[in-house]
Design a protein around this motif. Structure first.
Motif, PDB file in Angstrom:
ATOM      1  N   VAL A   1       0.847  -1.198   0.000  1.00 63.09           N
ATOM      2  CA  VAL A   1       0.000   0.000   0.000  1.00 63.09           C
ATOM      3  C   VAL A   1       0.882   1.247   0.000  1.00 63.09           C
ATOM      4  O   VAL A   1       0.609   2.221  -0.714  1.00 63.09           O
ATOM      5  CB  VAL A   1      -0.950   0.009   1.218  1.00 63.09           C
ATOM      6  N   ALA A   2       1.972   1.219   0.787  1.00 64.10           N
ATOM      7  CA  ALA A   2       2.896   2.358   0.837  1.00 64.10           C
ATOM      8  C   ALA A   2       3.482   2.648  -0.535  1.00 64.10           C
ATOM      9  O   ALA A   2       3.652   3.811  -0.923  1.00 64.10           O
ATOM     10  CB  ALA A   2       4.016   2.065   1.840  1.00 64.10           C
ATOM     11  N   SER A   3       3.779   1.592  -1.287  1.00 68.77           N
ATOM     12  CA  SER A   3       4.377   1.761  -2.617  1.00 68.77           C
ATOM     13  C   SER A   3       3.394   2.353  -3.622  1.00 68.77           C
ATOM     14  O   SER A   3       3.801   2.907  -4.646  1.00 68.77           O
ATOM     15  CB  SER A   3       4.903   0.421  -3.134  1.00 68.77           C
ATOM     16  N   LEU A   4       2.100   2.247  -3.352  1.00 67.75           N
ATOM     17  CA  LEU A   4       1.096   2.857  -4.234  1.00 67.75           C
ATOM     18  C   LEU A   4       1.136   4.385  -4.119  1.00 67.75           C
ATOM     19  O   LEU A   4       0.812   5.092  -5.073  1.00 67.75           O
ATOM     20  CB  LEU A   4      -0.311   2.352  -3.872  1.00 67.75           C
ATOM     21  N   PHE A   5       1.551   4.869  -2.953  1.00 65.47           N
ATOM     22  CA  PHE A   5       1.657   6.310  -2.750  1.00 65.47           C
ATOM     23  C   PHE A   5       3.030   6.832  -3.176  1.00 65.47           C
ATOM     24  O   PHE A   5       3.146   7.968  -3.649  1.00 65.47           O
ATOM     25  CB  PHE A   5       1.396   6.654  -1.282  1.00 65.47           C
ATOM     26  N   TYR A   6       4.065   6.015  -2.946  1.00 64.70           N
ATOM     27  CA  TYR A   6       5.416   6.379  -3.387  1.00 64.70           C
ATOM     28  C   TYR A   6       6.126   5.089  -3.768  1.00 64.70           C
ATOM     29  O   TYR A   6       6.464   4.282  -2.894  1.00 64.70           O
ATOM     30  CB  TYR A   6       6.178   7.110  -2.281  1.00 64.70           C
ATOM     31  N   PHE A   7       6.353   4.885  -5.059  1.00 64.32           N
ATOM     32  CA  PHE A   7       6.783   3.580  -5.569  1.00 64.32           C
ATOM     33  C   PHE A   7       8.009   3.017  -4.871  1.00 64.32           C
ATOM     34  O   PHE A   7       8.051   1.833  -4.523  1.00 64.32           O
ATOM     35  CB  PHE A   7       7.057   3.660  -7.073  1.00 64.32           C
ATOM     36  N   TRP A   8       9.035   3.858  -4.622  1.00 64.54           N
ATOM     37  CA  TRP A   8      10.292   3.322  -4.097  1.00 64.54           C
ATOM     38  C   TRP A   8      10.199   2.822  -2.660  1.00 64.54           C
ATOM     39  O   TRP A   8      11.139   2.210  -2.144  1.00 64.54           O
ATOM     40  CB  TRP A   8      11.409   4.351  -4.256  1.00 64.54           C
ATOM     41  N   ALA A   9       9.045   3.031  -2.029  1.00 61.69           N
ATOM     42  CA  ALA A   9       8.824   2.437  -0.704  1.00 61.69           C
ATOM     43  C   ALA A   9       8.779   0.915  -0.806  1.00 61.69           C
ATOM     44  O   ALA A   9       8.917   0.211   0.207  1.00 61.69           O
ATOM     45  CB  ALA A   9       7.525   2.958  -0.100  1.00 61.69           C
ATOM     46  N   ILE A  10       8.625   0.402  -2.037  1.00 68.41           N
ATOM     47  CA  ILE A  10       8.581  -1.045  -2.257  1.00 68.41           C
ATOM     48  C   ILE A  10       9.902  -1.696  -1.850  1.00 68.41           C
ATOM     49  O   ILE A  10       9.950  -2.915  -1.594  1.00 68.41           O
ATOM     50  CB  ILE A  10       8.262  -1.368  -3.745  1.00 68.41           C
ATOM     51  N   LEU A  11      10.969  -0.926  -1.769  1.00 74.71           N
ATOM     52  CA  LEU A  11      12.267  -1.474  -1.348  1.00 74.71           C
ATOM     53  C   LEU A  11      12.199  -2.048   0.068  1.00 74.71           C
ATOM     54  O   LEU A  11      12.959  -2.961   0.406  1.00 74.71           O
ATOM     55  CB  LEU A  11      13.350  -0.396  -1.422  1.00 74.71           C
ATOM     56  N   PHE A  12      11.286  -1.521   0.883  1.00 75.17           N
ATOM     57  CA  PHE A  12      11.128  -2.043   2.243  1.00 75.17           C
ATOM     58  C   PHE A  12      10.547  -3.457   2.238  1.00 75.17           C
ATOM     59  O   PHE A  12      10.583  -4.141   3.267  1.00 75.17           O
ATOM     60  CB  PHE A  12      10.233  -1.119   3.071  1.00 75.17           C
ATOM     61  N   PHE A  13      10.023  -3.875   1.096  1.00 79.88           N
ATOM     62  CA  PHE A  13       9.486  -5.238   0.982  1.00 79.88           C
ATOM     63  C   PHE A  13      10.594  -6.266   1.224  1.00 79.88           C
ATOM     64  O   PHE A  13      10.344  -7.352   1.755  1.00 79.88           O
ATOM     65  CB  PHE A  13       8.871  -5.453  -0.407  1.00 79.88           C
ATOM     66  N   ALA A  14      11.818  -5.903   0.844  1.00 82.56           N
ATOM     67  CA  ALA A  14      12.968  -6.802   1.051  1.00 82.56           C
ATOM     68  C   ALA A  14      13.177  -7.080   2.534  1.00 82.56           C
ATOM     69  O   ALA A  14      13.703  -8.141   2.913  1.00 82.56           O
ATOM     70  CB  ALA A  14      14.228  -6.187   0.452  1.00 82.56           C
ATOM     71  N   LEU A  15      12.744  -6.148   3.374  1.00 84.99           N
ATOM     72  CA  LEU A  15      12.918  -6.294   4.816  1.00 84.99           C
ATOM     73  C   LEU A  15      12.136  -7.495   5.355  1.00 84.99           C
ATOM     74  O   LEU A  15      12.551  -8.112   6.343  1.00 84.99           O
ATOM     75  CB  LEU A  15      12.446  -5.009   5.513  1.00 84.99           C
ATOM     76  N   ILE A  16      11.038  -7.830   4.702  1.00 86.24           N
ATOM     77  CA  ILE A  16      10.229  -8.985   5.123  1.00 86.24           C
ATOM     78  C   ILE A  16      11.031 -10.273   4.958  1.00 86.24           C
ATOM     79  O   ILE A  16      11.104 -11.104   5.871  1.00 86.24           O
ATOM     80  CB  ILE A  16       8.921  -9.070   4.318  1.00 86.24           C
TER      81      ILE A  16
END
Length: 313
Positions: free
Chosen positions: A131-146
């Motif tokens: 959901v965060a990446s829908l507002f700012y795409f590069w927030a998707i990098l935090f997905f790696a943290l999972i």
């Protein structure tokens, strides 16, 4: 003096912190003309201010719930001061909302250490970060943290590795479906941009140079002690502290990749950086050095604002 106020969690601390946050919001809006200010604008800014306040409270909850620092309010004080370092971090509504959802995801990731309701927590974390990446795409990098957290917790259950991907796909399908129904286009509703820029010329001003130099120098110095201190933590909680340092690296990576480097992108670094520096303050033994260290962080943003004001004059 300053450390004695925030060394213990008190109600007055939150009042001071919210005042600093409000000041950062106000200063960021002084560049606007009166024509830009209307009832809708005021409502929007109020909503964004509440989102930042909610982010501060969420950060405080994450830290206290997982014992990431001693029982004090240093981390939320630093977070609010960082907003004042670069007031542009309060201007981008997409990044403010995105960072709030990243914190929700981070909360679930760190709570994995209890090894309870793992599937639900993984799904929640994937949901919030997507959901965060829908507002700012590069927030998707935090997905790696999972996935990094699964490695740190030595989780070899293959289903646990699939759940985050399933959660991300679910959010993506729902988001695109809503966008098609409302705008007849996959991406138009969310204005997703995957652009990258390595042009740092925007930071070439006295204001940014002082702010970035202070943040990075204090952050790197504190990180050295933070990493050494992880070894002294209980084995069960070491992974949580490692996740914070990795989150800081991801936040820094977003700054590097950000397509529009206007300062707002630094917001993703603030929460983990505040925790790291707070941990360093906790281990400082010399009272005088502790006071000076924190005083520099408290007064530097006001010096930056002073210099910026006179440079314009």
């Amino acid at each position: 003096m300053i450390t004695s106020i925030f060394k213990k969690s008190k109600s007055i601390n939150f009042i001071i912190i919210f005042f600093i946050t409000l000041l950062a919001f106000f200063i960021a809006k002084t560049k606007l003309t009166l024509d830009s200010v209307n009832f809708i604008f005021i409502l929007k800014q109020l909503a964004l201010f509440l989102i930042v306040c909610a982010s501060i409270l969420l950060l405080n909850f994450i830290v206290s719930k997982n014992s990431l620092t001693k029982k004090n309010d240093y981390e939320i004080l630093l977070f609010s001061l960082f907003l004042l370092f670069i007031t542009e971090t309060t201007s981008n509504s997409h990044i403010l909302v995105s960072n709030f959802f990243v914190l929700l995801g981070l909360r679930r990731i760190i709570s994995l250490r209890s090894q309870k309701e793992v599937k639900k927590k993984l799904l929640d974390a994937a949901f919030w970060i997507t959901v965060a990446s829908l507002f700012y795409f590069w927030a998707i990098l935090f997905f790696a943290l999972i996935f990094i957290s699964l490695i740190l917790y030595s989780d070899n259950n293959i289903r646990h590795w699939i759940i985050p991907i399933t959660g991300a796909i679910t959010v993506t399908v729902i988001a695109f479906t809503v966008s098609i129904l409302l705008n007849e286009n996959f991406f138009e509703l969310y204005n997703i941009s995957t652009e990258v820029s390595f042009d740092f010329s925007q930071y070439n001003s006295l204001k940014y140079l002082v702010a970035i130099t202070t943040l990075l120098s204090f952050g790197i110095w504190s990180s050295i002690y933070y990493l050494n201190n992880i070894k002294k933590k209980k084995k069960a909680s070491r992974s949580s502290f490692k996740i914070i340092i990795i989150a800081a690296l991801i936040g820094f990576s977003i700054i590097i990749h950000a397509p529009n480097k206007n300062g707002s992108e630094f917001l993703f670094l603030y929460a983990p950086l505040a925790i790291i520096i707070s941990n360093y303050i906790d281990i400082i033994k010399e009272k005088w050095f502790e006071e000076i260290f924190l005083a520099v962080l408290v007064f530097t943003p006001f010096v930056i604002l002073f210099l910026e004001f006179f440079s314009k004059g």
